[in-house]
Structure formats: structure tokens, C-alpha cells
Design a protein around this motif. Structure first.
Motif, PDB file in Angstrom:
ATOM      1  N   SER A  64      32.075  33.618  42.269  1.00 26.93           N
ATOM      2  CA  SER A  64      30.790  33.888  41.617  1.00 26.93           C
ATOM      3  C   SER A  64      29.995  34.981  42.313  1.00 26.93           C
ATOM      4  O   SER A  64      28.907  35.339  41.861  1.00 26.93           O
ATOM      5  CB  SER A  64      29.952  32.598  41.570  1.00 26.93           C
ATOM      6  OG  SER A  64      29.667  32.140  42.882  1.00 26.93           O
ATOM      7  N   GLN A  65      30.531  35.496  43.410  1.00 30.19           N
ATOM      8  CA  GLN A  65      29.834  36.553  44.133  1.00 30.19           C
ATOM      9  C   GLN A  65      29.833  37.834  43.294  1.00 30.19           C
ATOM     10  O   GLN A  65      30.861  38.240  42.766  1.00 30.19           O
ATOM     11  CB  GLN A  65      30.515  36.827  45.485  1.00 30.19           C
ATOM     12  CG  GLN A  65      30.469  35.659  46.452  1.00 30.19           C
ATOM     13  CD  GLN A  65      29.134  35.528  47.148  1.00 30.19           C
ATOM     14  OE1 GLN A  65      28.292  36.417  47.064  1.00 30.19           O
ATOM     15  NE2 GLN A  65      28.932  34.422  47.839  1.00 30.19           N
ATOM     16  N   SER A  66      28.666  38.475  43.198  1.00 30.48           N
ATOM     17  CA  SER A  66      28.574  39.724  42.429  1.00 30.48           C
ATOM     18  C   SER A  66      28.977  40.936  43.249  1.00 30.48           C
ATOM     19  O   SER A  66      29.178  42.018  42.703  1.00 30.48           O
ATOM     20  CB  SER A  66      27.140  39.923  41.916  1.00 30.48           C
ATOM     21  OG  SER A  66      26.221  39.973  42.997  1.00 30.48           O
ATOM     22  N   LYS A  67      29.100  40.770  44.553  1.00 24.32           N
ATOM     23  CA  LYS A  67      29.523  41.872  45.417  1.00 24.32           C
ATOM     24  C   LYS A  67      30.564  41.359  46.397  1.00 24.32           C
ATOM     25  O   LYS A  67      30.707  40.153  46.604  1.00 24.32           O
ATOM     26  CB  LYS A  67      28.324  42.467  46.166  1.00 24.32           C
ATOM     27  CG  LYS A  67      27.571  41.468  47.024  1.00 24.32           C
ATOM     28  CD  LYS A  67      26.356  42.096  47.700  1.00 24.32           C
ATOM     29  CE  LYS A  67      26.773  43.127  48.706  1.00 24.32           C
ATOM     30  NZ  LYS A  67      25.635  43.668  49.481  1.00 24.32           N
ATOM     31  N   HIS A 125      36.632  39.699  37.254  1.00 24.43           N
ATOM     32  CA  HIS A 125      36.431  38.978  35.996  1.00 24.43           C
ATOM     33  C   HIS A 125      36.858  39.881  34.844  1.00 24.43           C
ATOM     34  O   HIS A 125      36.359  40.993  34.714  1.00 24.43           O
ATOM     35  CB  HIS A 125      34.965  38.568  35.836  1.00 24.43           C
ATOM     36  CG  HIS A 125      34.473  37.660  36.925  1.00 24.43           C
ATOM     37  ND1 HIS A 125      34.554  36.298  36.851  1.00 24.43           N
ATOM     38  CD2 HIS A 125      33.917  37.943  38.130  1.00 24.43           C
ATOM     39  CE1 HIS A 125      34.057  35.761  37.949  1.00 24.43           C
ATOM     40  NE2 HIS A 125      33.662  36.743  38.747  1.00 24.43           N
ATOM     41  N   THR A 181      33.466  46.763  45.946  1.00 29.84           N
ATOM     42  CA  THR A 181      32.965  46.184  44.709  1.00 29.84           C
ATOM     43  C   THR A 181      33.321  47.069  43.517  1.00 29.84           C
ATOM     44  O   THR A 181      33.725  46.577  42.449  1.00 29.84           O
ATOM     45  CB  THR A 181      31.439  45.993  44.791  1.00 29.84           C
ATOM     46  OG1 THR A 181      31.123  45.137  45.901  1.00 29.84           O
ATOM     47  CG2 THR A 181      30.898  45.378  43.511  1.00 29.84           C
ATOM     48  N   ASP A 231      35.791  46.251  40.214  1.00 29.28           N
ATOM     49  CA  ASP A 231      35.388  46.463  38.823  1.00 29.28           C
ATOM     50  C   ASP A 231      36.441  47.283  38.067  1.00 29.28           C
ATOM     51  O   ASP A 231      36.769  46.984  36.911  1.00 29.28           O
ATOM     52  CB  ASP A 231      34.036  47.184  38.767  1.00 29.28           C
ATOM     53  CG  ASP A 231      32.884  46.307  39.232  1.00 29.28           C
ATOM     54  OD1 ASP A 231      33.049  45.072  39.232  1.00 29.28           O
ATOM     55  OD2 ASP A 231      31.828  46.856  39.611  1.00 29.28           O
TER      56      ASP A 231
END
Length: 224
Positions: free
Chosen positions: A147-150, A180, A208, A212
């Protein structure tokens, strides 16, 4: 034969400067480095103290500038290597090729020792450097990694390191970024045998970004 004494005396320097009153014109760097006391008896004059503070400020600013320039050069090199990797990822046609390019570039150009792509998608264990994503309960206190965004970096306990990179791993520090795509998710895990290579204080912007890009490629491959 006795050699003539060529050592300059203070009188020689004083005589030279008196004959060349414009000597310091255009030599501001030399002037800034000079220490010229302001006569004020035993006390340090305000002017002399101000000059000393200005010299300290200039030295600190020069050091900061050198640090910024060094970081800028390193970021340029990092960006160019990352750009080359992204271009290679954009043309892969299969999951094994994706994992191969990640492993090749990261180990060759980023001083990474181990690379593992952990995916929730079934049937991905046949390719090197790809493994099933562990169940959330097996991650213990680290079940929030997905769930970490970075990206996150640092040293982790050995059971978690072995869970992510395999029982034979030699890595002492890790960098991890969540992935994701479509209805799937995963982790991009990088390992280093150096304990302080991946530190929790380091910038994770590039990692990060790479995660992506990897997610976009995975989404494209899953829709083929």
C-alpha cells in the motif's frame, strides 16, 4: 659558489606593493582570502569581525554549491541510465523479457546485486527473477508494503529478506517499490550485499518512477 638568497622579505613585498598600487585590481579572489586586521587596540574591531563572518558565509556557500553541483551530476548520470532501461522495457514482448531487462540493467548499471519481481498473477514462477508474491499474513508487520505510494529502502530482518529474495540471498539491505496494474499487484525488490547501500534516508524518486513504468508494461503484457 654561494647561491644568492632569493627568499622574499616583508620589506621586499612592501616595496613591491608601494611601486605597484594597482596590483590587487582584478584579483578579488586573492583579496577575499587575505586576513587584514583592523587596528583597534586589544579588542577585535567590528569591521574585522564582520569580515571574518562574511568569509565564513562565503566558504559555507561555496561548499553548498559544490555539493549541489555534485548531486546534479549524479542525477544526470542516474537519469541517463534510467532512460536507457525504460526504453528497453517499452519494447519487451513477454514477462520473462521484462524480468530479464530489469535484472540486466539494475545489476549492471545501478550496482544492485539481486532483483526480484514478486507478482500476484498466477503462473509466473517459470521465469528467472520472478516469484509469486507472498501472502499478506506472511509479511507480518510489513504487510503494508503493497500500500506504500513510494519506494522504501533500508535494512530488514533476515526472515523477511529471505521471504522476498529467496533462502540463498546474500543481500543485507533492500529497496522495494509496490506495483499495481489492472486487478493485479506486486513488488519490485532490489537487494545489495552492502548493509548501508540502501538507506531509509535515501531519495526514492527514481525507483518509484521505475515501478510505475513496470506496472504500465505489465498491464500491457496482461492485455495481449
Amino acid at each position: 659558489m654561494e647561491q644568492p638568497n632569493t627568499q622574499l622579505t616583508e620589506e621586499d613585498i612592501e616595496r613591491f606593493l608601494s611601486l605597484n598600487p594597482r596590483f590587487f585590481h582584478g584579483r578579488e579572489k586573492l583579496l577575499r582570502s587575505m586576513r587584514i586586521p583592523h587596528v583597534s587596540g586589544k579588542a577585535v574591531s567590528l569591521l574585522e569581525r564582520q569580515n571574518a563572518l562574511l568569509r565564513e558565509d562565503i566558504a559555507e556557500l561555496n561548499q553548498r554549491l559544490e555539493t549541489l553541483i555534485s548531486h546534479a551530476h549524479e542525477n544526470d548520470r542516474l537519469f541517463n541510465r534510467l532512460r536507457s532501461l525504460v526504453l528497453e522495457l517499452m519494447v519487451v514482448s513477454s514477462l520473462p523479457q521484462l524480468a530479464e531487462q530489469l535484472h540486466l540493467h539494475l545489476t549492471r548499471h545501478f550496482n544492485v546485486d539481486e532483483v526480484r519481481l514478486l507478482l500476484s498473477t498466477p503462473g509466473t514462477t517459470h521465469a528467472p527473477w520472478i516469484a509469486p508474491l507472498p501472502e499478506a499474513e506472511t509479511l507480518g508487520t510489513h504487510n503494508d508494503l503493497l500500500s506504500q505510494s513510494k519506494a522504501v529502502c533500508g535494512t530488514f530482518d533476515q526472515p523477511l529478506t529471505q521471504l522476498l529474495l529467496g533462502p540463498d540471498t546474500q543481500s543485507q539491505s533492500l529497496a522495494m517499490a509496490s506495483i499495481h496494474y489492472d486487478q493485479c499487484y506486486g513488488l519490485l525488490v532490489l537487494g545489495s550485499t552492502q548493509k548501508d547501500y540502501f538507506r531509509n534516508s535515501m531519495d526514492t524518486l527514481f525507483l518509484t518512477y521505475l515501478s510505475d513504468v513496470t506496472a504500465r508494461v505489465l498491464a500491457h503484457l496482461s492485455n495481449q
